[in-house]
Design a protein around this motif. Structure first.
Motif, PDB file in Angstrom:
ATOM      1  N   LEU A  21       0.811  -1.212   0.000  1.00  0.00           N
ATOM      2  CA  LEU A  21       0.000   0.000   0.000  1.00  0.00           C
ATOM      3  C   LEU A  21       0.845   1.262   0.000  1.00  0.00           C
ATOM      4  CD1 LEU A  21      -2.850   1.222   0.148  1.00  0.00           C
ATOM      5  CD2 LEU A  21      -2.664   1.140   2.637  1.00  0.00           C
ATOM      6  N   GLY A  22       1.892   1.288   0.837  1.00  0.00           N
ATOM      7  CA  GLY A  22       2.716   2.487   0.923  1.00  0.00           C
ATOM      8  C   GLY A  22       3.674   2.655  -0.233  1.00  0.00           C
ATOM      9  N   LEU A  23       3.784   1.618  -1.104  1.00  0.00           N
ATOM     10  CA  LEU A  23       4.726   1.679  -2.225  1.00  0.00           C
ATOM     11  C   LEU A  23       4.056   2.160  -3.515  1.00  0.00           C
ATOM     12  CD1 LEU A  23       6.645  -1.667  -1.527  1.00  0.00           C
ATOM     13  CD2 LEU A  23       7.355   0.658  -0.954  1.00  0.00           C
ATOM     14  N   LEU A  24       2.789   1.774  -3.703  1.00  0.00           N
ATOM     15  CA  LEU A  24       2.068   2.211  -4.899  1.00  0.00           C
ATOM     16  C   LEU A  24       1.847   3.716  -4.840  1.00  0.00           C
ATOM     17  CD1 LEU A  24      -0.592  -0.636  -5.143  1.00  0.00           C
ATOM     18  CD2 LEU A  24       1.584  -0.459  -6.351  1.00  0.00           C
ATOM     19  N   GLY A  25       2.209   4.389  -5.901  1.00  0.00           N
ATOM     20  CA  GLY A  25       2.064   5.839  -5.947  1.00  0.00           C
ATOM     21  C   GLY A  25       3.178   6.598  -5.251  1.00  0.00           C
ATOM     22  N   SER A  26       4.203   5.873  -4.789  1.00  0.00           N
ATOM     23  CA  SER A  26       5.320   6.503  -4.081  1.00  0.00           C
ATOM     24  C   SER A  26       6.434   6.862  -5.055  1.00  0.00           C
ATOM     25  CB  SER A  26       5.863   5.550  -3.007  1.00  0.00           C
ATOM     26  OG  SER A  26       6.595   4.483  -3.615  1.00  0.00           O
ATOM     27  N   SER A  27       7.552   7.311  -4.507  1.00  0.00           N
ATOM     28  CA  SER A  27       8.705   7.655  -5.342  1.00  0.00           C
ATOM     29  C   SER A  27       9.334   6.413  -5.972  1.00  0.00           C
ATOM     30  CB  SER A  27       9.752   8.401  -4.513  1.00  0.00           C
ATOM     31  OG  SER A  27      10.224   7.584  -3.445  1.00  0.00           O
ATOM     32  N   LEU A  28       8.961   5.225  -5.498  1.00  0.00           N
ATOM     33  CA  LEU A  28       9.458   3.973  -6.078  1.00  0.00           C
ATOM     34  C   LEU A  28       8.562   3.462  -7.203  1.00  0.00           C
ATOM     35  CD1 LEU A  28      10.572   2.052  -2.846  1.00  0.00           C
ATOM     36  CD2 LEU A  28      11.971   3.424  -4.403  1.00  0.00           C
TER      37      LEU A  28
ATOM     38  N   LYS B  18      -5.947   8.545   5.146  1.00  0.00           N
ATOM     39  CA  LYS B  18      -6.635   8.852   3.895  1.00  0.00           C
ATOM     40  C   LYS B  18      -5.688   9.293   2.783  1.00  0.00           C
ATOM     41  CE  LYS B  18     -10.889  10.989   2.217  1.00  0.00           C
ATOM     42  NZ  LYS B  18     -12.080  11.800   2.593  1.00  0.00           N
ATOM     43  N   PRO B  19      -4.702  10.173   3.055  1.00  0.00           N
ATOM     44  CA  PRO B  19      -3.789  10.550   1.961  1.00  0.00           C
ATOM     45  C   PRO B  19      -3.030   9.353   1.395  1.00  0.00           C
ATOM     46  CG  PRO B  19      -3.619  12.113   3.786  1.00  0.00           C
ATOM     47  CD  PRO B  19      -4.436  10.964   4.277  1.00  0.00           C
ATOM     48  N   LEU B  20      -2.617   8.433   2.280  1.00  0.00           N
ATOM     49  CA  LEU B  20      -1.892   7.247   1.823  1.00  0.00           C
ATOM     50  C   LEU B  20      -2.804   6.345   1.000  1.00  0.00           C
ATOM     51  CD1 LEU B  20       0.651   5.442   1.887  1.00  0.00           C
ATOM     52  CD2 LEU B  20      -0.232   4.459   4.018  1.00  0.00           C
TER      53      LEU B  20
END
Length: 528
Positions: free
Chosen positions: A4-11, A344-346
């Motif tokens: 979840l924290g990786l999708l849409g991140s800088s990675l 919510k932002p995440l």
């Protein structure tokens, strides 16, 4: 929710698609999320880590010399390091290897009761429990092995680049963006141009060049180099080196995101509840074990052929050979009660739905835990394209995924949702007050006014990618059986873009096998 924290991140490359006005209608800007890994290890650094190789028929039906299941199986086994083979049935032994470089294990127990409840509910629909979906038979529900070892993600960077022999012989240029292949007047590939630290550098090859930038990146590089559809290249003002259908016939698993409300079980009620997870954090830091080394509910995977499910009797039969060929794969994840509001932002960053949908999900999550079901269409009819959006190679390409461009994919999604409705009626799901959330979506009739029409409209709004796109530089169309690009000497492609057909499974498995396959092609030519 490991990714979840990786999708849409800088990675994540965070690609966006060109809207086709019939899918992803409730995504931000009606643009389907198209995540790809932007780090060493590529998408294996951000994916769900599930290990499913596909059906043997998927490879045989390509009907390409050197690419049948018999040809490819040794390459799957070469890299496979299954650490739990002793927990598999004896019939599975011949299909696996425990000594390969990519270590595979079960994820740790998430200590979520829906882990076992989901399996129990599926069994009540007569879905068989299959200990090994990569073994003798592919159909059923199981707890699947994944790319995880000792509680940590086993990306290809960890599996290969960490090896001493690789460190000794391979040089990796980090933060270097390949912009084109240098092709001379005789159509011989001589090197590549890269941008690193704002400087443009040309690197020349002694023997050959192998592109492995994936289903999106590889066609972009080829077209920037003059290899692709002649009309498109001429339109972009690029000299044509080889007129090939690069970027055509892209196929990708896609699905309708289905949200199920369940009794929350007291897992997380507030910020105070989150502090109760401190022991789990300490356990993970100390031993890389415990619920934080799990994959939530995502390692419970179901593969069935919906044509072999009796929608009247609500029972799976599987009484013919065709039933061995799955057309639906279900995975699910869990959101604790109240978590959407807290993060919510995440959540918005990860899933990409618009505020109208996200607000309804948040409201449902106030008093309920949520199970997010993802019933993937495994053999989609819709096809998309990749084209250049600009002659500037640093700009993302134009991705026209064209999900649901073929009405048959919509009908398959409705069948999948109907199956999930039946799952909600099983004893275990009814006991825990499970119900599908009927979202209020623009242009869709109310559910009570027309169930089938509502779900058809719902599917077009809640479309989501499985992130398994293939086919943009396909075998026999763009590359030959040894992955050599037609019309350009000393240039090959080795990634998912070469797959002619999409597999019934998670594509990380075959992408690694393709990498192993090209090793033999290269060494065979070096040592004739």
């Amino acid at each position: 929710m490991a990714s979840l924290g990786l999708l849409g991140s800088s990675l994540d490359w965070q690609y966006k698609t060109i809207p086709n006005n019939i899918s992803c209608l409730s995504s931000i800007g009606e643009q389907c999320r198209f995540s790809r890994g932007k780090s060493l290890g590529g998408t294996t650094a951000i994916n769900h880590m599930l290990y499913i190789r596909g059906n043997r028929y998927d490879y045989d039906r390509m009907n390409i010399s050197g690419w049948t299941w018999k040809d490819l199986e040794p390459y799957f086994l070469r890299y496979e390091g299954l650490q739990i083979l002793d927990q598999y049935p004896a019939s599975s032994r011949k299909y696996h290897n425990s000594n390969g470089t990519m270590k595979l294990e079960y994820f740790d127990d998430p200590r979520n009761p829906w882990h076992t409840r989901t399996v129990e509910g599926l069994k009540q629909l007569n879905i068989p429990f299959n200990k090994d979906l990569n073994g003798e038979y592919q159909i059923g529900v199981t707890k699947v092995a994944g790319y995880v070892y000792k509680g940590e993600r086993m990306s290809t960077a960890r599996g290969y680049l960490a090896r001493n022999d690789v460190k000794k012989n391979l040089k990796v240029a980090k933060n270097a963006f390949c912009t084109e292949v240098v092709i001379d007047d005789d159509n011989i590939a001589r090197g590549v141009t890269v941008v690193q630290n704002l400087q443009k550098v040309t690197i020349y090859a002694r023997i050959e060049i192998v592109l492995s930038a994936g289903t999106i990146g590889t066609p972009q590089i080829l077209m920037q180099s003059g290899v692709g559809p002649a009309d498109h290249l001429q339109e972009m003002g690029i000299s044509v080196r080889s007129n090939l259908p690069v970027g055509n016939d892209m196929s990708d698993h896609h699905l309708p995101v289905v949200i199920v409300k369940v009794d929350h079980g007291g897992l997380v009620d507030s910020l105070v509840g989150l502090t109760s997870k401190a022991p789990q954090v300490l356990q993970y830091l100390a031993s890389r074990s415990g619920p934080l080394a799990s994959n939530s509910l995502q390692d419970i995977v179901t593969l069935i052929n919906t044509n072999c499910y009796d929608f009247d009797l609500r029972q799976y039969s599987g009484n013919s050979s065709l039933c061995e060929l799955a057309d639906m794969q279900i995975i699910q994840s869990y959101i604790d009660k109240g978590l959407v509001a807290l993060a919510k932002p995440l959540v918005k960053q990860a899933i990409g739905f618009n505020d109208q949908v996200l607000d309804q999900i948040e409201k449902a999550n106030e008093n309920h835990g949520l199970i997010i079901f993802s019933p993937m269409v495994l053999q989609p009819y819709s096809r998309g394209t990749v084209r250049l959006a600009s002659i500037d190679p640093l700009q993302p390409p134009a991705i026209f995924a064209n999900y649901l461009g073929d009405e048959r994919d919509v009908e398959q999604m409705v069948k999948s949702i109907t199956f999930l409705e039946h799952l909600m009626k099983t004893q275990i799901f009814k006991k825990h007050k499970a119900s599908i959330l009927h979202l209020n979506l623009p242009g869709c009739p109310a559910y009570k006014c027309g169930r089938v029409e509502y779900w058809r409209c719902y599917a077009r709004h809640m479309t989501y990618s499985g992130y398994h796109a293939v086919g943009t530089c396909a075998l026999t169309r763009v590359v030959d059986e040894q992955l050599r690009v037609y019309g350009v000497k000393n240039l090959r492609v080795a990634d998912l873009s070469v797959l002619k057909n999409i597999i019934r499974g998670n594509t990380a498995s075959v992408s690694i096998a393709i990498g192993e396959r090209i090793v033999d092609f290269l060494t065979e030519e070096d040592n004739p």
